[in-house]
Design a protein around this motif. Structure first.
Motif, PDB file in Angstrom:
ATOM      1  N   ASP A  56      14.366   5.993  -2.587  1.00  0.00           N
ATOM      2  CA  ASP A  56      14.931   7.333  -2.682  1.00  0.00           C
ATOM      3  C   ASP A  56      14.117   8.349  -1.871  1.00  0.00           C
ATOM      4  OD1 ASP A  56      16.464   9.495  -3.491  1.00  0.00           O
ATOM      5  OD2 ASP A  56      15.484   9.683  -5.442  1.00  0.00           O
ATOM      6  N   SER A  57      12.832   8.066  -1.670  1.00  0.00           N
ATOM      7  CA  SER A  57      11.976   9.006  -0.935  1.00  0.00           C
ATOM      8  C   SER A  57      12.187   8.933   0.577  1.00  0.00           C
ATOM      9  CB  SER A  57      10.502   8.738  -1.257  1.00  0.00           C
ATOM     10  OG  SER A  57      10.109   7.503  -0.704  1.00  0.00           O
ATOM     11  N   LEU A  58      12.923   7.922   1.052  1.00  0.00           N
ATOM     12  CA  LEU A  58      13.200   7.809   2.486  1.00  0.00           C
ATOM     13  C   LEU A  58      14.162   8.914   2.927  1.00  0.00           C
ATOM     14  CD1 LEU A  58      13.640   3.949   2.693  1.00  0.00           C
ATOM     15  CD2 LEU A  58      11.854   5.277   3.839  1.00  0.00           C
ATOM     16  N   PRO A  59      14.069   9.391   4.169  1.00  0.00           N
ATOM     17  CA  PRO A  59      14.959  10.461   4.626  1.00  0.00           C
ATOM     18  C   PRO A  59      16.414  10.008   4.653  1.00  0.00           C
ATOM     19  CG  PRO A  59      13.629   9.606   6.447  1.00  0.00           C
ATOM     20  CD  PRO A  59      13.123   8.969   5.202  1.00  0.00           C
ATOM     21  N   GLY A  60      17.272  10.776   4.000  1.00  0.00           N
ATOM     22  CA  GLY A  60      18.702  10.489   3.984  1.00  0.00           C
ATOM     23  C   GLY A  60      19.131   9.466   2.954  1.00  0.00           C
ATOM     24  N   VAL A  61      18.185   8.950   2.150  1.00  0.00           N
ATOM     25  CA  VAL A  61      18.514   7.962   1.110  1.00  0.00           C
ATOM     26  C   VAL A  61      18.374   8.638  -0.245  1.00  0.00           C
ATOM     27  CG1 VAL A  61      17.868   5.770   0.036  1.00  0.00           C
ATOM     28  CG2 VAL A  61      17.727   6.030   2.516  1.00  0.00           C
ATOM     29  N   GLY A  62      19.477   8.715  -0.954  1.00  0.00           N
ATOM     30  CA  GLY A  62      19.455   9.288  -2.288  1.00  0.00           C
ATOM     31  C   GLY A  62      19.478   8.183  -3.334  1.00  0.00           C
ATOM     32  N   PRO A  63      19.583   8.546  -4.612  1.00  0.00           N
ATOM     33  CA  PRO A  63      19.590   7.549  -5.693  1.00  0.00           C
ATOM     34  C   PRO A  63      20.735   6.542  -5.559  1.00  0.00           C
ATOM     35  CG  PRO A  63      19.327   9.767  -6.591  1.00  0.00           C
ATOM     36  CD  PRO A  63      19.606   9.910  -5.131  1.00  0.00           C
ATOM     37  N   GLY A  83       0.825  -1.201   0.000  1.00  0.00           N
ATOM     38  CA  GLY A  83       0.000   0.000   0.000  1.00  0.00           C
ATOM     39  C   GLY A  83       0.857   1.247   0.000  1.00  0.00           C
ATOM     40  N   ALA A  84       1.976   1.188   0.702  1.00  0.00           N
ATOM     41  CA  ALA A  84       2.889   2.326   0.737  1.00  0.00           C
ATOM     42  C   ALA A  84       3.479   2.570  -0.637  1.00  0.00           C
ATOM     43  CB  ALA A  84       3.999   2.076   1.753  1.00  0.00           C
ATOM     44  N   ASP A  85       3.839   1.481  -1.351  1.00  0.00           N
ATOM     45  CA  ASP A  85       4.412   1.640  -2.690  1.00  0.00           C
ATOM     46  C   ASP A  85       3.404   2.249  -3.646  1.00  0.00           C
ATOM     47  OD1 ASP A  85       6.769   0.630  -1.833  1.00  0.00           O
ATOM     48  OD2 ASP A  85       6.468  -1.381  -2.651  1.00  0.00           O
ATOM     49  N   LYS A  86       2.127   1.819  -3.545  1.00  0.00           N
ATOM     50  CA  LYS A  86       1.097   2.362  -4.436  1.00  0.00           C
ATOM     51  C   LYS A  86       0.869   3.840  -4.165  1.00  0.00           C
ATOM     52  CE  LYS A  86      -1.360  -1.971  -5.032  1.00  0.00           C
ATOM     53  NZ  LYS A  86      -2.474  -2.772  -4.573  1.00  0.00           N
ATOM     54  N   ASN A 128       3.826  10.962  -6.376  1.00  0.00           N
ATOM     55  CA  ASN A 128       5.140  11.313  -6.910  1.00  0.00           C
ATOM     56  C   ASN A 128       6.275  10.949  -5.959  1.00  0.00           C
ATOM     57  OD1 ASN A 128       3.989  12.379  -9.243  1.00  0.00           O
ATOM     58  ND2 ASN A 128       3.671  14.369  -8.270  1.00  0.00           N
ATOM     59  N   GLY A 129       6.216   9.736  -5.385  1.00  0.00           N
ATOM     60  CA  GLY A 129       7.303   9.252  -4.540  1.00  0.00           C
ATOM     61  C   GLY A 129       7.198   9.663  -3.090  1.00  0.00           C
TER      62      GLY A 129
END
Length: 196
Positions: A147-154, A118-121, A127-128
């Protein structure tokens, strides 16, 4: 008086010599009749199999520590614990992954996966961005969701995906600290937003 003592000593010496000769002959005859093992029956040729010990937890019938032969797979460990519960999601774990000694195997619950799905949907719809309270499954989420998590980039998102592909997935959310660039401080910000 000297002669009888000499005869007595000679007699004793002769008797000892005859006993020694008889003992030798008996030893040679017994050696020929000894049973010899064939090479196939030799126990020293057997090499004991190496064993590993793993901890199985989560949605299995009897969670706990199991000992298996080296080279066993996650499926073997799960079967040793009575198999996956009906609430478990066996599709989210690589049952063919070879185990390592001391490894922890966690079979996830379907409820966790449903919540994460559900979180992914919601992320793709927003928009992420995730809605408050929804968790991201680090074993199934795509690069955009990670990437949308805090502190996690591509770059870190890609490292997470590479880790789960090579290691067969995360067994515990704390395994995320094995990713280069995710330390205690960053993990503390992430732990309430992720699941497996």
């Amino acid at each position: 008086m000297l002669v009888p003592m000499f005869k007595r000593s000679m007699m004793i010496l002769l008797l000892l010599g005859m006993m020694a000769a008889g003992g030798l002959m008996y030893g040679y005859s017994e050696q020929d009749s000894a049973v010899k093992l064939s090479p196939g029956e030799s126990r020293s040729a057997e090499v004991p199999a190496h064993e590993i010990t793993v901890y199985v937890t989560g949605a299995v019938n009897r969670p706990g520590v199991v000992t298996l032969k080296e080279g066993a797979r996650i499926g073997d460990a799960v079967n040793s614990c009575g198999g996956v519960l009906p609430t478990g999601d066996a599709e989210r774990i690589n049952m063919a992954q070879v185990l390592k000694d001391g490894q922890k195997v966690q079979v996830p619950e379907k409820a966790q996966v449903t919540r994460a799905a559900g979180a992914d949907k919601s992320k793709s719809a927003n928009n992420g961005k995730s809605d408050a309270g929804e968790l991201i499954n680090i074993n199934t989420a795509d690069a955009q969701a990670l990437d949308s998590l805090p502190g996690v980039g591509p770059s870190t998102a890609q490292k997470i995906i590479e880790y789960r592909e090579t290691e067969g997935g995360f067994q515990d959310i704390s395994d995320l600290k094995k990713i280069k660039g995710i330390g205690e401080a960053k993990f503390a910000k992430l732990k309430d937003k992720i699941c497996i």
